[in-house]
Scaffold this motif. Structure first.
Motif, PDB file in Angstrom:
ATOM      1  N   SER A 145       0.834  -1.197   0.000  1.00  0.00           N
ATOM      2  CA  SER A 145       0.000   0.000   0.000  1.00  0.00           C
ATOM      3  C   SER A 145       0.867   1.244   0.000  1.00  0.00           C
ATOM      4  CB  SER A 145      -0.902   0.011   1.232  1.00  0.00           C
ATOM      5  OG  SER A 145      -1.543   1.264   1.387  1.00  0.00           O
ATOM      6  N   PRO A 146       0.446   2.310  -0.704  1.00  0.00           N
ATOM      7  CA  PRO A 146       1.197   3.565  -0.637  1.00  0.00           C
ATOM      8  C   PRO A 146       1.249   4.135   0.771  1.00  0.00           C
ATOM      9  CG  PRO A 146      -0.265   3.560  -2.533  1.00  0.00           C
ATOM     10  CD  PRO A 146      -0.627   2.355  -1.718  1.00  0.00           C
ATOM     11  N   GLY A 147       0.215   3.883   1.561  1.00  0.00           N
ATOM     12  CA  GLY A 147       0.232   4.305   2.962  1.00  0.00           C
ATOM     13  C   GLY A 147       0.185   5.802   3.164  1.00  0.00           C
ATOM     14  N   CYS A 148      -0.558   6.524   2.320  1.00  0.00           N
ATOM     15  CA  CYS A 148      -0.650   7.970   2.481  1.00  0.00           C
ATOM     16  C   CYS A 148      -1.545   8.330   3.671  1.00  0.00           C
ATOM     17  CB  CYS A 148      -1.197   8.607   1.211  1.00  0.00           C
ATOM     18  SG  CYS A 148      -0.075   8.463  -0.213  1.00  0.00           S
ATOM     19  N   ALA A 149      -1.172   9.393   4.355  1.00  0.00           N
ATOM     20  CA  ALA A 149      -1.887   9.797   5.566  1.00  0.00           C
ATOM     21  C   ALA A 149      -3.318  10.195   5.245  1.00  0.00           C
ATOM     22  CB  ALA A 149      -1.152  10.957   6.228  1.00  0.00           C
ATOM     23  N   ALA A 150      -4.228   9.866   6.142  1.00  0.00           N
ATOM     24  CA  ALA A 150      -5.622  10.255   5.995  1.00  0.00           C
ATOM     25  C   ALA A 150      -5.724  11.775   5.918  1.00  0.00           C
ATOM     26  CB  ALA A 150      -6.442   9.727   7.170  1.00  0.00           C
ATOM     27  N   GLY A 151      -6.580  12.260   5.021  1.00  0.00           N
ATOM     28  CA  GLY A 151      -6.762  13.696   4.880  1.00  0.00           C
ATOM     29  C   GLY A 151      -5.741  14.383   4.015  1.00  0.00           C
ATOM     30  N   SER A 152      -4.770  13.632   3.477  1.00  0.00           N
ATOM     31  CA  SER A 152      -3.790  14.235   2.573  1.00  0.00           C
ATOM     32  C   SER A 152      -4.336  14.238   1.151  1.00  0.00           C
ATOM     33  CB  SER A 152      -2.457  13.495   2.639  1.00  0.00           C
ATOM     34  OG  SER A 152      -2.598  12.142   2.229  1.00  0.00           O
ATOM     35  N   ALA A 153      -3.660  14.945   0.263  1.00  0.00           N
ATOM     36  CA  ALA A 153      -4.132  15.097  -1.108  1.00  0.00           C
ATOM     37  C   ALA A 153      -4.199  13.747  -1.819  1.00  0.00           C
ATOM     38  CB  ALA A 153      -3.212  16.049  -1.866  1.00  0.00           C
ATOM     39  N   PRO A 154      -5.132  13.599  -2.753  1.00  0.00           N
ATOM     40  CA  PRO A 154      -5.210  12.344  -3.520  1.00  0.00           C
ATOM     41  C   PRO A 154      -4.032  12.198  -4.475  1.00  0.00           C
ATOM     42  CG  PRO A 154      -6.776  13.956  -4.373  1.00  0.00           C
ATOM     43  CD  PRO A 154      -6.182  14.553  -3.133  1.00  0.00           C
ATOM     44  N   PHE A 155      -3.892  10.992  -5.027  1.00  0.00           N
ATOM     45  CA  PHE A 155      -2.796  10.701  -5.949  1.00  0.00           C
ATOM     46  C   PHE A 155      -2.868  11.595  -7.190  1.00  0.00           C
ATOM     47  CE2 PHE A 155      -3.008   5.931  -4.631  1.00  0.00           C
ATOM     48  CZ  PHE A 155      -2.466   6.236  -3.402  1.00  0.00           C
ATOM     49  N   ASN A 156      -1.713  11.829  -7.785  1.00  0.00           N
ATOM     50  CA  ASN A 156      -1.631  12.448  -9.096  1.00  0.00           C
ATOM     51  C   ASN A 156      -2.432  11.627 -10.105  1.00  0.00           C
ATOM     52  OD1 ASN A 156      -0.393  12.609 -11.886  1.00  0.00           O
ATOM     53  ND2 ASN A 156       0.819  14.207 -10.922  1.00  0.00           N
ATOM     54  N   ASP A 157      -3.296  12.298 -10.872  1.00  0.00           N
ATOM     55  CA  ASP A 157      -4.029  11.599 -11.942  1.00  0.00           C
ATOM     56  C   ASP A 157      -3.731  12.248 -13.290  1.00  0.00           C
ATOM     57  OD1 ASP A 157      -5.449  13.968 -11.750  1.00  0.00           O
ATOM     58  OD2 ASP A 157      -7.423  13.024 -11.747  1.00  0.00           O
ATOM     59  N   GLY A 158      -2.472  12.632 -13.459  1.00  0.00           N
ATOM     60  CA  GLY A 158      -2.050  13.352 -14.644  1.00  0.00           C
ATOM     61  C   GLY A 158      -1.778  12.488 -15.854  1.00  0.00           C
ATOM     62  N   PRO A 159      -1.053  13.038 -16.837  1.00  0.00           N
ATOM     63  CA  PRO A 159      -0.942  12.411 -18.153  1.00  0.00           C
ATOM     64  C   PRO A 159       0.213  11.427 -18.301  1.00  0.00           C
ATOM     65  CG  PRO A 159       0.032  14.589 -18.213  1.00  0.00           C
ATOM     66  CD  PRO A 159      -0.496  14.409 -16.816  1.00  0.00           C
ATOM     67  N   GLY A 160       0.662  10.796 -17.207  1.00  0.00           N
ATOM     68  CA  GLY A 160       1.787   9.874 -17.311  1.00  0.00           C
ATOM     69  C   GLY A 160       1.541   8.738 -18.276  1.00  0.00           C
ATOM     70  N   HIS A 161       0.310   8.210 -18.275  1.00  0.00           N
ATOM     71  CA  HIS A 161       0.033   7.075 -19.171  1.00  0.00           C
ATOM     72  C   HIS A 161       0.008   7.508 -20.634  1.00  0.00           C
ATOM     73  CE1 HIS A 161      -3.839   8.868 -18.199  1.00  0.00           C
ATOM     74  NE2 HIS A 161      -4.405   8.254 -19.213  1.00  0.00           N
ATOM     75  N   TYR A 162      -0.444   8.733 -20.896  1.00  0.00           N
ATOM     76  CA  TYR A 162      -0.395   9.220 -22.278  1.00  0.00           C
ATOM     77  C   TYR A 162       1.049   9.360 -22.763  1.00  0.00           C
ATOM     78  CZ  TYR A 162      -5.371  10.434 -21.808  1.00  0.00           C
ATOM     79  OH  TYR A 162      -6.729  10.393 -21.626  1.00  0.00           O
ATOM     80  N   ALA A 163       1.920   9.846 -21.884  1.00  0.00           N
ATOM     81  CA  ALA A 163       3.331   9.970 -22.261  1.00  0.00           C
ATOM     82  C   ALA A 163       3.942   8.603 -22.532  1.00  0.00           C
ATOM     83  CB  ALA A 163       4.103  10.694 -21.155  1.00  0.00           C
ATOM     84  N   MET A 164       3.610   7.613 -21.706  1.00  0.00           N
ATOM     85  CA  MET A 164       4.174   6.273 -21.908  1.00  0.00           C
ATOM     86  C   MET A 164       3.628   5.617 -23.170  1.00  0.00           C
ATOM     87  SD  MET A 164       6.568   5.691 -19.891  1.00  0.00           S
ATOM     88  CE  MET A 164       6.775   3.973 -20.381  1.00  0.00           C
ATOM     89  N   ASN A 165       2.357   5.852 -23.485  1.00  0.00           N
ATOM     90  CA  ASN A 165       1.818   5.339 -24.747  1.00  0.00           C
ATOM     91  C   ASN A 165       2.626   5.872 -25.930  1.00  0.00           C
ATOM     92  OD1 ASN A 165      -0.249   4.005 -23.404  1.00  0.00           O
ATOM     93  ND2 ASN A 165      -1.796   5.555 -23.843  1.00  0.00           N
ATOM     94  N   ALA A 166       2.874   7.190 -25.919  1.00  0.00           N
ATOM     95  CA  ALA A 166       3.609   7.810 -27.024  1.00  0.00           C
ATOM     96  C   ALA A 166       5.062   7.344 -27.050  1.00  0.00           C
ATOM     97  CB  ALA A 166       3.535   9.330 -26.910  1.00  0.00           C
TER      98      ALA A 166
END
Length: 513
Positions: free
Chosen positions: A347-368
């Motif tokens: 588990s990433p083990g992020c603290a409760a109440g902290s910001a959610p994970f990055n949901d940015g364009p990493g997969h688009y970059a890897m596809n390209a």
């Protein structure tokens, strides 16, 4: 002036990433074979292939949770066995990556390949991606399959995961004691002599796909291009593989190095030897095959010392608004991990109440990047270069990093995307997932205008952007996204299919309505 506490929190990810890459890079130290003066082989040996027994679970560890049949794919597993070679340095190794090796020893091994391929040969595009499975979490994971799954399945690649490292086979400190502990009936005969032999085990995996001695893992599919791939700690091994082993093994047609650091994995396989590796460890530029290095925002602070100019054999991308691990890869991969590991899944083990994970364009970059590397390895044009990313400098209005490859999520932003995050009270892996911060009037519990606030990580406080002011009309927002997507496609950093998906998502969004 930033307080020391805020700066420490802001850059905790850098420390976390370094700890993860070093502490889990190699797993337990293997027994090393005695060094000899024998030169390295000129090619990889050909292992014997067999089919594993069903075992107690009836499916392979890391078997896909998704319905591969709906994509026209099938999944199977094979054992590879033979004699592997370990290597040692020959001569002086410098930061230019032009590293020579000689044989250090030989040992019997038996490992495995997890294969996903098109059922219909007419769908196969001729490219096989061979991923060095990641063992940072003390179990085997396939992060690059998850990052690039869209491209892999829609374009007819075959994908092969290799159990290259000892932790994955024999087990380490995790609750699941490797493949052998997870299902002794299926994997009890596996033998891994230690990570000094991991490089040659990986070479032999590629050779087994080219000239199978036993059942054909690809079911008769004809390989046109064979690509080696590794992400995170596997990318540290892939850096050493490119510099020291590929030149003597000659198995792969191209190499993908995703999220490495400025120092490569030791050729000895012993984590204690990490400080004996050149710092920085750059990619050699005289390889006969191309190497593509993709870095996320999380990686750049720890990898920037190894920056080098792009050449006709090496290309680097640094992608803004992305993270080492992210929401996309987590969502795609977690069902597969849970299916095999259950409650023992890391588990990433992020603290409760902290910001959610990055949901940015990493997969688009890897596809390209994947399509670009495959074309390049077949003699096509070298993929486009990209600007360097400056993670020390952020736009004060948005919290977004400056520079780098900037895909539509970053050029027409609706939220802050960062590869950094506050890891106070979090687990070891939390910092690798970056953060996102919706622009909603600072209404989130992490919107504190300090090191834990992705949009505004330092004083003086600044309000988040107001979407209605940025994009007064929906049509105007969609038009800007369409223009940004077209620009990224023309630059060679985004695939047309993904540009279409991005524009479609903008059309369906509430922004500007």
């Amino acid at each position: 002036m930033h307080s020391p506490d805020r700066l420490n929190r802001r850059w905790a990810t850098v420390t976390t990433l370094g700890a993860v890459l070093v502490a889990t890079l190699l797993g337990p130290s293997p027994a090393q074979a005695a060094s000899t003066a024998a030169p390295a082989r000129a090619e990889a040996a050909n292992p014997v292939l067999t089919v594993p027994p069903a075992g107690s679970h009836g499916f392979p560890f890391l078997a896909a949770a998704e319905d591969l049949g709906s994509y026209g794919y099938t999944e199977s597993e094979y054992f590879t066995s033979g004699t592997a070679t370990s290597y040692t340095k020959s001569g002086t190794w410098g930061s230019d990556g032009r590293w020579s090796v000689r044989e250090a020893g030989r040992a019997a091994y038996k490992s495995r390949l997890l294969v996903r391929r098109p059922v219909d040969a007419a769908k196969f595009n001729g490219t096989v991606v061979v991923e060095w499975l990641n063992v940072s979490g003390q179990i085997e994971l396939s992060p690059d399959y998850w990052f690039a799954r869209e491209e892999l399945l829609r374009k007819g690649y075959a994908w092969v995961g290799v159990s290259a490292q000892a932790v994955g086979v024999n087990g380490g400190s995790g609750a699941i004691h490797g493949l052998k502990g997870w299902d002794p009936d299926r994997y009890g005969t596996l033998v891994h002599p230690g990570d000094a032999f991991a490089y040659d085990i990986f070479s032999q995996a590629g050779q087994a796909l080219r000239t199978p001695d036993g059942p054909d893992p690809l079911g008769g599919l004809k390989i046109r291009t064979l690509l080696a791939d590794g992400e995170s700690q596997s990318a540290g091994f892939m850096t050493t593989y490119a510099n020291a082993v590929q030149p003597v093994a000659g198995v792969y047609d191209g190499l993908m190095v995703h999220s490495n650091s400025a120092i490569a994995a030791p050729i000895s396989g012993d984590r204690g030897d990490i400080l004996q590796m050149p710092y920085p460890s750059r990619i050699r530029t005289d390889l006969a095959v191309p190497t593509f290095v993709v870095l996320t925002e999380t990686d750049v602070p720890g990898a920037s010392a190894a920056r080098q100019p792009d050449t006709d054999r090496v290309v680097h991308w640094e992608v803004a608004g992305t993270a080492h691990g992210d929401q996309w890869a987590y969502d795609v991969g977690q069902p597969t991990v849970i299916r095999s590991a259950g409650s023992a899944a890391p588990s990433p083990g992020c603290a409760a109440g902290s910001a959610p994970f990055n949901d940015g364009p990493g997969h688009y970059a890897m596809n390209a990047a994947l399509r670009g590397l495959a074309d390049w390895a077949r003699g096509g044009s070298r993929p486009a270069s990209g600007a360097q990313l400056n993670t020390d400098l952020r736009d004060p209005a948005t919290g977004l990093a400056v520079g780098g490859i900037r895909l539509p999520d970053v050029t027409v932003p609706t939220r802050t995307l960062t590869g950094m995050r506050d890891t106070s009270g979090s687990g070891l892996f939390c910092g690798l997932y970056g953060a996102r911060d919706p622009w909603n009037g600072d209404a989130d519990p992490w919107d504190r205008h300090d090191g834990g606030d992705p949009s505004d990580p330092s004083f003086p406080p600044r309000a988040e952007p107001v979407l209605r002011r940025l994009y007064p009309t929906h049509e105007g927002y969609v038009s800007r996204v369409r223009s940004a997507a077209q620009t990224s496609v023309r630059a060679g950093h985004l695939l047309p299919e993904d540009a279409t998906a991005i524009v479609s998502a903008a059309q369906d969004s509430p922004v500007g309505r």
